[in-house]
Design a protein around this motif. Structure first.
Motif, mmCIF file in Angstrom:
data_model
loop_
_atom_site.group_PDB
_atom_site.id
_atom_site.type_symbol
_atom_site.label_atom_id
_atom_site.label_comp_id
_atom_site.label_asym_id
_atom_site.label_seq_id
_atom_site.Cartn_x
_atom_site.Cartn_y
_atom_site.Cartn_z
ATOM 1 N N GLY A 167 -1.003 -3.272 -2.748
ATOM 2 C CA GLY A 167 -1.192 -4.426 -1.871
ATOM 3 C C GLY A 167 -2.510 -5.107 -2.181
ATOM 4 O O GLY A 167 -3.136 -4.855 -3.221
ATOM 5 N N HIS A 179 6.746 -8.095 3.142
ATOM 6 C CA HIS A 179 5.302 -8.321 2.985
ATOM 7 C C HIS A 179 4.582 -8.078 4.312
ATOM 8 O O HIS A 179 4.188 -9.020 4.997
ATOM 9 C CB HIS A 179 5.019 -9.766 2.535
ATOM 10 C CG HIS A 179 5.763 -10.183 1.318
ATOM 11 N ND1 HIS A 179 7.034 -10.720 1.378
ATOM 12 C CD2 HIS A 179 5.425 -10.135 0.015
ATOM 13 C CE1 HIS A 179 7.442 -10.981 0.140
ATOM 14 N NE2 HIS A 179 6.485 -10.637 -0.711
ATOM 15 N N ASN A 229 3.625 -4.637 -1.490
ATOM 16 C CA ASN A 229 3.346 -6.062 -1.272
ATOM 17 C C ASN A 229 2.558 -6.309 0.005
ATOM 18 O O ASN A 229 2.550 -7.409 0.527
ATOM 19 C CB ASN A 229 4.656 -6.842 -1.155
ATOM 20 C CG ASN A 229 5.473 -6.731 -2.416
ATOM 21 O OD1 ASN A 229 4.924 -6.793 -3.512
ATOM 22 N ND2 ASN A 229 6.773 -6.525 -2.272
#
Ligand code: PLP
Length: 432
Positions: A91, A258, A405
Protein backbone atom coordinates in the motif's frame (compact mmCIF):
# COMPACT_ATOMS: atom_id res chain seq x y z
CA UNK A 1 -0.47 -7.45 22.92
CA UNK A 2 -3.11 -7.79 20.22
CA UNK A 3 -6.55 -8.61 21.51
CA UNK A 4 -10.25 -8.05 21.11
CA UNK A 5 -10.95 -8.95 24.72
CA UNK A 6 -11.71 -6.24 27.23
CA UNK A 7 -10.12 -8.11 30.18
CA UNK A 8 -6.85 -8.56 28.29
CA UNK A 9 -6.93 -4.96 27.14
CA UNK A 10 -7.47 -3.57 30.63
CA UNK A 11 -4.65 -5.69 32.01
CA UNK A 12 -2.25 -4.48 29.27
CA UNK A 13 -3.31 -0.87 29.92
CA UNK A 14 -2.67 -1.23 33.67
CA UNK A 15 0.82 -2.54 32.95
CA UNK A 16 1.51 0.34 30.54
CA UNK A 17 2.18 -2.35 27.96
CA UNK A 18 1.73 -1.58 24.25
CA UNK A 19 -1.71 -2.68 23.17
CA UNK A 20 -3.42 -3.15 19.83
CA UNK A 21 -7.08 -3.57 20.67
CA UNK A 22 -9.45 -4.58 17.88
CA UNK A 23 -13.02 -3.44 18.43
CA UNK A 24 -15.25 -6.56 18.64
CA UNK A 25 -18.40 -4.42 18.70
CA UNK A 26 -17.56 -2.56 15.51
CA UNK A 27 -20.60 -1.69 13.45
CA UNK A 28 -19.03 -2.19 10.04
CA UNK A 29 -21.60 0.09 8.39
CA UNK A 30 -19.84 2.89 10.23
CA UNK A 31 -22.92 4.26 11.95
CA UNK A 32 -23.18 4.61 15.75
CA UNK A 33 -25.88 2.23 17.03
CA UNK A 34 -27.39 4.54 19.60
CA UNK A 35 -29.55 7.44 18.43
CA UNK A 36 -27.27 10.48 18.44
CA UNK A 37 -28.21 13.94 17.36
CA UNK A 38 -25.39 14.91 14.96
CA UNK A 39 -25.27 13.82 11.33
CA UNK A 40 -23.83 14.67 7.94
CA UNK A 41 -26.03 17.79 7.61
CA UNK A 42 -24.45 19.25 10.73
CA UNK A 43 -20.99 18.70 9.25
CA UNK A 44 -21.89 20.37 5.95
CA UNK A 45 -23.47 23.23 7.91
CA UNK A 46 -20.14 23.70 9.74
CA UNK A 47 -18.32 23.60 6.41
CA UNK A 48 -20.62 26.32 5.03
CA UNK A 49 -20.04 28.49 8.10
CA UNK A 50 -16.27 28.25 7.56
CA UNK A 51 -16.80 29.38 3.97
CA UNK A 52 -18.79 32.41 5.18
CA UNK A 53 -15.96 33.30 7.54
CA UNK A 54 -13.15 32.78 5.01
CA UNK A 55 -13.00 36.48 3.95
CA UNK A 56 -12.61 37.48 7.62
CA UNK A 57 -9.86 34.90 8.20
CA UNK A 58 -8.06 36.15 5.09
CA UNK A 59 -8.28 39.74 6.31
CA UNK A 60 -7.09 38.97 9.85
CA UNK A 61 -4.38 36.52 8.76
CA UNK A 62 -3.20 37.66 5.30
CA UNK A 63 -0.87 34.66 4.96
CA UNK A 64 -4.01 32.53 4.44
CA UNK A 65 -4.72 34.37 1.15
CA UNK A 66 -3.39 31.50 -0.97
CA UNK A 67 -6.26 29.29 0.26
CA UNK A 68 -8.76 32.17 0.32
CA UNK A 69 -8.97 32.12 4.13
CA UNK A 70 -9.76 28.41 4.29
CA UNK A 71 -7.69 26.68 6.97
CA UNK A 72 -6.57 23.41 5.39
CA UNK A 73 -3.47 21.23 5.05
CA UNK A 74 -1.89 19.10 2.34
CA UNK A 75 -2.03 15.36 1.91
CA UNK A 76 1.56 14.38 1.19
CA UNK A 77 2.88 11.04 -0.11
CA UNK A 78 5.89 9.96 1.95
CA UNK A 79 7.53 6.95 0.24
CA UNK A 80 10.93 7.37 1.91
CA UNK A 81 9.39 7.58 5.36
CA UNK A 82 7.20 4.55 4.60
CA UNK A 83 10.32 2.64 3.60
CA UNK A 84 12.04 3.54 6.86
CA UNK A 85 9.07 2.82 9.15
CA UNK A 86 7.69 -0.36 7.61
CA UNK A 87 9.67 -1.53 4.57
CA UNK A 88 7.50 -4.56 4.02
CA UNK A 89 4.18 -2.77 4.31
CA UNK A 90 2.25 -2.82 1.07
CA UNK A 91 0.00 0.00 0.00
CA UNK A 92 0.95 3.64 0.16
CA UNK A 93 1.55 5.95 3.11
CA UNK A 94 0.52 9.63 3.15
CA UNK A 95 0.79 12.26 5.84
CA UNK A 96 -2.12 14.59 6.46
CA UNK A 97 -0.13 17.68 7.32
CA UNK A 98 -2.12 19.36 10.05
CA UNK A 99 1.29 20.09 11.55
CA UNK A 100 1.23 23.00 9.10
CA UNK A 101 -2.34 24.23 9.61
CA UNK A 102 -2.27 28.04 9.57
CA UNK A 103 -2.88 30.21 12.64
CA UNK A 104 -2.54 27.53 15.34
CA UNK A 105 -0.03 25.06 13.82
CA UNK A 106 -2.04 22.05 14.93
CA UNK A 107 -5.24 20.09 14.39
CA UNK A 108 -6.83 22.39 16.99
CA UNK A 109 -7.05 25.05 14.29
CA UNK A 110 -10.01 23.06 12.98
CA UNK A 111 -12.22 22.67 16.06
CA UNK A 112 -11.08 25.55 18.25
CA UNK A 113 -11.24 28.25 15.60
CA UNK A 114 -14.54 26.89 14.31
CA UNK A 115 -16.19 27.18 17.73
CA UNK A 116 -14.89 30.73 18.25
CA UNK A 117 -16.31 31.70 14.85
CA UNK A 118 -19.65 30.05 15.48
CA UNK A 119 -19.99 31.93 18.77
CA UNK A 120 -18.89 35.13 17.03
CA UNK A 121 -21.55 34.73 14.36
CA UNK A 122 -24.26 34.31 17.02
CA UNK A 123 -23.11 37.36 18.99
CA UNK A 124 -22.78 39.49 15.87
CA UNK A 125 -26.24 38.57 14.57
CA UNK A 126 -27.77 39.22 17.98
CA UNK A 127 -25.86 42.51 18.36
CA UNK A 128 -27.11 43.68 14.95
CA UNK A 129 -23.63 44.16 13.47
CA UNK A 130 -24.17 41.36 10.98
CA UNK A 131 -27.11 40.15 8.96
CA UNK A 132 -27.33 37.08 6.80
CA UNK A 133 -25.65 37.71 3.47
CA UNK A 134 -23.24 40.35 4.93
CA UNK A 135 -19.57 40.27 4.09
CA UNK A 136 -18.11 38.76 7.26
CA UNK A 137 -14.74 40.44 6.75
CA UNK A 138 -16.23 43.61 8.26
CA UNK A 139 -16.22 41.89 11.66
CA UNK A 140 -12.53 42.82 11.83
CA UNK A 141 -13.70 46.40 12.47
CA UNK A 142 -15.65 45.46 15.62
CA UNK A 143 -12.91 44.82 18.18
CA UNK A 144 -14.66 47.17 20.62
CA UNK A 145 -17.89 45.20 20.33
CA UNK A 146 -16.15 41.86 20.97
CA UNK A 147 -14.06 43.27 23.81
CA UNK A 148 -17.20 43.23 25.99
CA UNK A 149 -17.12 39.44 25.88
CA UNK A 150 -14.83 36.76 27.28
CA UNK A 151 -13.98 33.37 25.79
CA UNK A 152 -12.38 30.77 28.06
CA UNK A 153 -10.93 27.33 27.49
CA UNK A 154 -9.02 24.61 29.37
CA UNK A 155 -6.05 23.16 27.50
CA UNK A 156 -2.84 21.13 27.54
CA UNK A 157 -1.54 23.76 25.10
CA UNK A 158 -2.68 23.50 21.51
CA UNK A 159 -6.40 24.08 21.99
CA UNK A 160 -5.44 27.10 24.07
CA UNK A 161 -3.29 28.40 21.20
CA UNK A 162 -6.07 27.94 18.68
CA UNK A 163 -8.88 29.45 20.77
CA UNK A 164 -6.65 32.07 22.42
CA UNK A 165 -5.08 33.42 19.21
CA UNK A 166 -8.39 33.51 17.33
CA UNK A 167 -10.39 35.14 20.13
CA UNK A 168 -7.72 37.68 21.08
CA UNK A 169 -7.33 38.65 17.40
CA UNK A 170 -11.06 39.34 17.14
CA UNK A 171 -10.88 41.53 20.24
CA UNK A 172 -12.32 39.21 22.88
CA UNK A 173 -10.89 38.91 26.36
CA UNK A 174 -9.37 35.44 25.97
CA UNK A 175 -8.60 33.35 29.05
CA UNK A 176 -6.75 30.05 28.71
CA UNK A 177 -6.59 27.63 31.66
CA UNK A 178 -3.45 25.56 31.20
CA UNK A 179 -2.60 22.23 32.82
CA UNK A 180 0.84 21.45 34.20
CA UNK A 181 1.70 19.56 30.98
CA UNK A 182 1.51 22.73 28.90
CA UNK A 183 4.83 23.82 27.43
CA UNK A 184 6.25 27.17 28.48
CA UNK A 185 6.59 28.36 24.87
CA UNK A 186 2.87 27.86 24.29
CA UNK A 187 2.07 30.06 27.31
CA UNK A 188 4.54 32.71 26.14
CA UNK A 189 3.11 32.75 22.63
CA UNK A 190 -0.44 33.15 23.93
CA UNK A 191 0.52 36.07 26.16
CA UNK A 192 2.23 37.65 23.17
CA UNK A 193 -1.09 37.51 21.32
CA UNK A 194 -2.82 39.23 24.23
CA UNK A 195 -4.51 36.24 25.83
CA UNK A 196 -4.62 35.77 29.61
CA UNK A 197 -3.01 32.51 30.73
CA UNK A 198 -3.98 30.89 34.04
CA UNK A 199 -1.57 28.17 35.11
CA UNK A 200 -2.42 25.09 37.17
CA UNK A 201 -0.08 22.66 38.85
CA UNK A 202 -2.57 19.84 38.22
CA UNK A 203 -3.99 17.81 35.38
CA UNK A 204 -5.83 18.78 32.24
CA UNK A 205 -9.12 17.59 33.76
CA UNK A 206 -8.56 20.06 36.62
CA UNK A 207 -7.75 22.94 34.23
CA UNK A 208 -10.98 22.28 32.32
CA UNK A 209 -13.00 22.12 35.53
CA UNK A 210 -11.60 25.44 36.75
CA UNK A 211 -12.12 27.10 33.39
CA UNK A 212 -15.72 25.95 33.26
CA UNK A 213 -16.39 27.29 36.77
CA UNK A 214 -14.70 30.63 36.09
CA UNK A 215 -16.75 31.04 32.94
CA UNK A 216 -20.05 30.11 34.58
CA UNK A 217 -19.49 32.87 37.14
CA UNK A 218 -19.69 35.53 34.42
CA UNK A 219 -22.63 36.26 32.15
CA UNK A 220 -20.51 37.70 29.34
CA UNK A 221 -18.23 34.67 29.25
CA UNK A 222 -18.39 31.68 26.91
CA UNK A 223 -16.59 28.42 27.71
CA UNK A 224 -15.25 26.13 25.01
CA UNK A 225 -15.65 22.73 26.59
CA UNK A 226 -13.22 20.20 25.19
CA UNK A 227 -14.94 17.40 27.12
CA UNK A 228 -18.46 17.99 25.80
CA UNK A 229 -18.68 20.37 22.88
CA UNK A 230 -20.64 19.37 19.75
CA UNK A 231 -19.31 22.46 17.93
CA UNK A 232 -15.67 21.56 18.46
CA UNK A 233 -16.51 18.05 17.31
CA UNK A 234 -18.19 19.33 14.13
CA UNK A 235 -15.31 21.70 13.37
CA UNK A 236 -12.96 18.73 13.45
CA UNK A 237 -15.37 16.61 11.40
CA UNK A 238 -15.21 19.08 8.48
CA UNK A 239 -11.75 17.60 7.85
CA UNK A 240 -13.47 14.48 6.53
CA UNK A 241 -15.29 16.40 3.77
CA UNK A 242 -12.07 18.19 2.83
CA UNK A 243 -10.06 14.95 2.81
CA UNK A 244 -12.63 13.35 0.50
CA UNK A 245 -12.11 16.20 -1.97
CA UNK A 246 -8.33 15.87 -1.72
CA UNK A 247 -8.50 12.14 -2.38
CA UNK A 248 -10.72 12.72 -5.40
CA UNK A 249 -8.36 15.36 -6.76
CA UNK A 250 -5.49 12.90 -6.46
CA UNK A 251 -7.68 10.18 -8.00
CA UNK A 252 -7.26 7.98 -4.98
CA UNK A 253 -10.17 5.56 -4.84
CA UNK A 254 -11.66 4.39 -1.55
CA UNK A 255 -13.65 1.18 -2.02
CA UNK A 256 -13.57 -2.56 -1.29
CA UNK A 257 -10.44 -2.95 -3.41
CA UNK A 258 -8.77 0.16 -2.01
CA UNK A 259 -9.37 0.44 1.73
CA UNK A 260 -8.30 3.59 3.55
CA UNK A 261 -6.47 3.24 6.90
CA UNK A 262 -6.31 6.34 9.08
CA UNK A 263 -4.11 6.73 12.20
CA UNK A 264 -5.29 9.43 14.59
CA UNK A 265 -3.41 10.61 17.71
CA UNK A 266 -5.94 10.93 20.53
CA UNK A 267 -6.05 13.15 23.61
CA UNK A 268 -9.53 13.88 24.90
CA UNK A 269 -10.92 12.42 21.69
CA UNK A 270 -12.68 15.36 20.04
CA UNK A 271 -10.35 15.73 17.07
CA UNK A 272 -9.87 12.04 16.21
CA UNK A 273 -13.52 11.39 17.10
CA UNK A 274 -14.89 14.11 14.84
CA UNK A 275 -12.69 12.98 11.96
CA UNK A 276 -13.62 9.32 12.45
CA UNK A 277 -17.32 10.17 12.58
CA UNK A 278 -17.08 12.21 9.38
CA UNK A 279 -14.98 9.65 7.50
CA UNK A 280 -17.28 6.79 8.47
CA UNK A 281 -20.33 8.74 7.28
CA UNK A 282 -18.59 9.33 3.95
CA UNK A 283 -16.81 6.02 3.34
CA UNK A 284 -18.59 3.45 5.57
CA UNK A 285 -16.82 0.10 5.78
CA UNK A 286 -14.12 1.14 3.31
CA UNK A 287 -12.34 3.35 5.83
CA UNK A 288 -10.64 1.94 8.92
CA UNK A 289 -9.88 4.41 11.71
CA UNK A 290 -7.50 3.78 14.60
CA UNK A 291 -6.86 6.03 17.55
CA UNK A 292 -3.32 6.15 18.92
CA UNK A 293 -2.46 7.04 22.52
CA UNK A 294 0.62 6.98 24.76
CA UNK A 295 0.80 3.98 27.14
CA UNK A 296 0.75 6.38 30.11
CA UNK A 297 -2.33 8.36 29.03
CA UNK A 298 -4.64 5.97 27.13
CA UNK A 299 -7.92 7.52 28.28
CA UNK A 300 -10.04 6.81 25.19
CA UNK A 301 -8.68 3.29 24.77
CA UNK A 302 -9.52 2.66 28.43
CA UNK A 303 -13.06 4.00 28.02
CA UNK A 304 -13.82 2.00 24.88
CA UNK A 305 -11.88 -1.22 25.43
CA UNK A 306 -13.05 -1.66 29.03
CA UNK A 307 -16.65 -1.12 27.92
CA UNK A 308 -17.03 1.03 31.03
CA UNK A 309 -17.03 4.44 29.37
CA UNK A 310 -15.32 7.62 30.45
CA UNK A 311 -15.47 6.78 34.16
CA UNK A 312 -12.64 4.41 33.38
CA UNK A 313 -9.96 7.08 33.58
CA UNK A 314 -6.21 6.63 33.86
CA UNK A 315 -6.30 7.16 37.63
CA UNK A 316 -8.36 3.96 37.96
CA UNK A 317 -5.72 2.17 35.92
CA UNK A 318 -2.94 3.46 38.14
CA UNK A 319 -1.24 5.32 35.28
CA UNK A 320 0.73 8.56 35.61
CA UNK A 321 -0.41 10.48 32.53
CA UNK A 322 3.18 11.57 32.01
CA UNK A 323 4.23 11.60 28.37
CA UNK A 324 6.40 13.50 25.90
CA UNK A 325 3.25 13.72 23.76
CA UNK A 326 1.96 16.77 25.66
CA UNK A 327 -1.06 17.15 23.35
CA UNK A 328 -2.21 13.66 24.32
CA UNK A 329 -1.62 13.99 28.08
CA UNK A 330 -5.26 13.56 29.03
CA UNK A 331 -6.58 11.38 31.87
CA UNK A 332 -10.27 11.23 31.06
CA UNK A 333 -11.85 11.07 27.60
CA UNK A 334 -14.60 13.32 26.26
CA UNK A 335 -17.97 11.69 26.93
CA UNK A 336 -19.34 13.13 23.71
CA UNK A 337 -16.53 11.80 21.53
CA UNK A 338 -16.75 8.43 23.30
CA UNK A 339 -20.46 8.06 22.50
CA UNK A 340 -19.87 8.87 18.85
CA UNK A 341 -16.94 6.54 18.22
CA UNK A 342 -17.26 3.62 20.61
CA UNK A 343 -18.84 1.34 18.03
CA UNK A 344 -17.39 2.79 14.84
CA UNK A 345 -13.69 2.96 15.75
CA UNK A 346 -11.85 -0.04 14.27
CA UNK A 347 -9.28 -0.26 17.02
CA UNK A 348 -7.05 1.47 19.54
CA UNK A 349 -3.26 1.38 19.61
CA UNK A 350 -1.10 2.46 22.55
CA UNK A 351 2.60 3.30 22.12
CA UNK A 352 5.59 3.67 24.41
CA UNK A 353 7.01 7.15 24.65
CA UNK A 354 10.43 5.92 23.58
CA UNK A 355 9.05 5.29 20.07
CA UNK A 356 7.75 8.83 19.54
CA UNK A 357 11.00 10.73 19.12
CA UNK A 358 12.59 8.17 16.75
CA UNK A 359 9.45 8.33 14.58
CA UNK A 360 9.56 12.13 14.60
CA UNK A 361 13.24 12.04 13.63
CA UNK A 362 12.52 9.59 10.79
CA UNK A 363 9.90 11.91 9.33
CA UNK A 364 12.32 14.81 9.46
CA UNK A 365 15.29 12.90 8.06
CA UNK A 366 13.47 11.18 5.22
CA UNK A 367 10.90 13.79 4.18
CA UNK A 368 11.94 17.03 5.89
CA UNK A 369 8.62 17.07 7.73
CA UNK A 370 8.74 18.30 11.32
CA UNK A 371 5.98 17.25 13.67
CA UNK A 372 5.61 17.41 17.44
CA UNK A 373 5.82 14.22 19.54
CA UNK A 374 2.03 13.90 19.83
CA UNK A 375 1.73 13.89 16.04
CA UNK A 376 4.45 11.26 15.68
CA UNK A 377 2.12 8.85 17.49
CA UNK A 378 0.29 8.54 14.16
CA UNK A 379 3.43 7.11 12.55
CA UNK A 380 3.79 4.62 15.40
CA UNK A 381 0.20 3.51 14.74
CA UNK A 382 1.01 2.85 11.08
CA UNK A 383 4.16 0.90 12.00
CA UNK A 384 2.22 -1.15 14.52
CA UNK A 385 -0.48 -2.12 12.05
CA UNK A 386 2.21 -3.18 9.60
CA UNK A 387 3.91 -5.62 11.99
CA UNK A 388 3.63 -9.26 10.80
CA UNK A 389 1.89 -10.13 14.06
CA UNK A 390 -0.82 -7.48 13.58
CA UNK A 391 -1.30 -8.26 9.89
CA UNK A 392 -1.68 -11.94 10.66
CA UNK A 393 -4.25 -11.22 13.36
CA UNK A 394 -6.23 -8.94 11.07
CA UNK A 395 -6.21 -11.34 8.14
CA UNK A 396 -7.30 -14.27 10.30
CA UNK A 397 -10.36 -12.22 11.27
CA UNK A 398 -10.92 -11.17 7.67
CA UNK A 399 -9.64 -13.74 5.17
CA UNK A 400 -10.43 -11.46 2.26
CA UNK A 401 -8.22 -8.71 3.63
CA UNK A 402 -5.82 -7.51 1.00
CA UNK A 403 -3.68 -4.53 1.82
CA UNK A 404 -1.83 -4.39 -1.51
CA UNK A 405 -3.84 -1.38 -2.64
CA UNK A 406 -4.45 0.16 0.76
CA UNK A 407 -3.91 3.85 1.36
CA UNK A 408 -2.59 4.68 4.83
CA UNK A 409 -2.93 8.18 6.26
CA UNK A 410 -0.91 9.16 9.32
CA UNK A 411 -2.55 12.31 10.70
CA UNK A 412 0.30 14.64 11.71
CA UNK A 413 -1.55 16.73 14.25
CA UNK A 414 0.87 19.49 15.16
CA UNK A 415 4.31 21.02 14.78
CA UNK A 416 4.76 24.24 12.83
CA UNK A 417 4.60 26.59 15.82
CA UNK A 418 7.22 24.66 17.83
CA UNK A 419 10.06 27.15 18.36
CA UNK A 420 13.54 26.55 16.96
CA UNK A 421 15.13 25.80 20.36
CA UNK A 422 12.52 23.16 21.14
CA UNK A 423 12.90 21.63 17.66
CA UNK A 424 16.63 21.38 18.16
CA UNK A 425 16.08 19.69 21.51
CA UNK A 426 13.91 17.08 19.76
CA UNK A 427 15.82 16.42 16.57
CA UNK A 428 19.35 17.45 17.50
CA UNK A 429 21.48 18.91 14.73
CA UNK A 430 19.95 16.77 11.98
CA UNK A 431 19.53 18.05 8.47
CA UNK A 432 16.63 16.66 6.44
C1 PLP B 1 -5.09 17.96 20.86
C2 PLP B 1 -4.15 17.21 20.08
C3 PLP B 1 -4.42 15.94 19.63
C4 PLP B 1 -5.68 15.16 19.98
O1 PLP B 1 -6.89 15.84 19.94
P1 PLP B 1 -8.01 15.54 21.03
O2 PLP B 1 -9.21 16.27 20.59
O3 PLP B 1 -7.48 16.07 22.34
O4 PLP B 1 -8.17 14.07 21.10
C5 PLP B 1 -3.46 15.31 18.87
N1 PLP B 1 -2.30 15.91 18.56
C6 PLP B 1 -2.00 17.14 18.95
C7 PLP B 1 -0.71 17.75 18.56
C8 PLP B 1 -2.92 17.84 19.73
O5 PLP B 1 -2.62 19.08 20.13
Amino acid sequence: MITASSENAVSALRNAEELFWINPLLNSAGIPRSALSLGINDITDAQQRLIRFAPLIERLFPYTAASGGIIESDLTPVPALQQSLAPRCRGKLYIKQDNTLPIAGSIKARGGIYEVLKHTEALALEGGILCSGSDYSKLADYRDFFSQFTIQVGSTGNLGLSVGIMSATLGYHAVVHMSSDAMQWKKDLLRKHGAEVVEYSGSYTEAVLNGRRASEASKQSYFIDDENSPDLFLGYAVAALRLKEQLERRQIAVDAEHPLYVYLPCGVGGAPGGITFGLKLLFGEFVRCYIIEPVNAPCMTAAIASGKGTDMDIGRLGLSGLTAADGLAVGRASALAYEYIKDIIDGCITVHDDKLIPALISAYKTEGIFMEPSAAASLCGFSRLCTPEALQYLSSADPLLNLDNAVHIAWATGGSLVPESERRRLIGGLEP
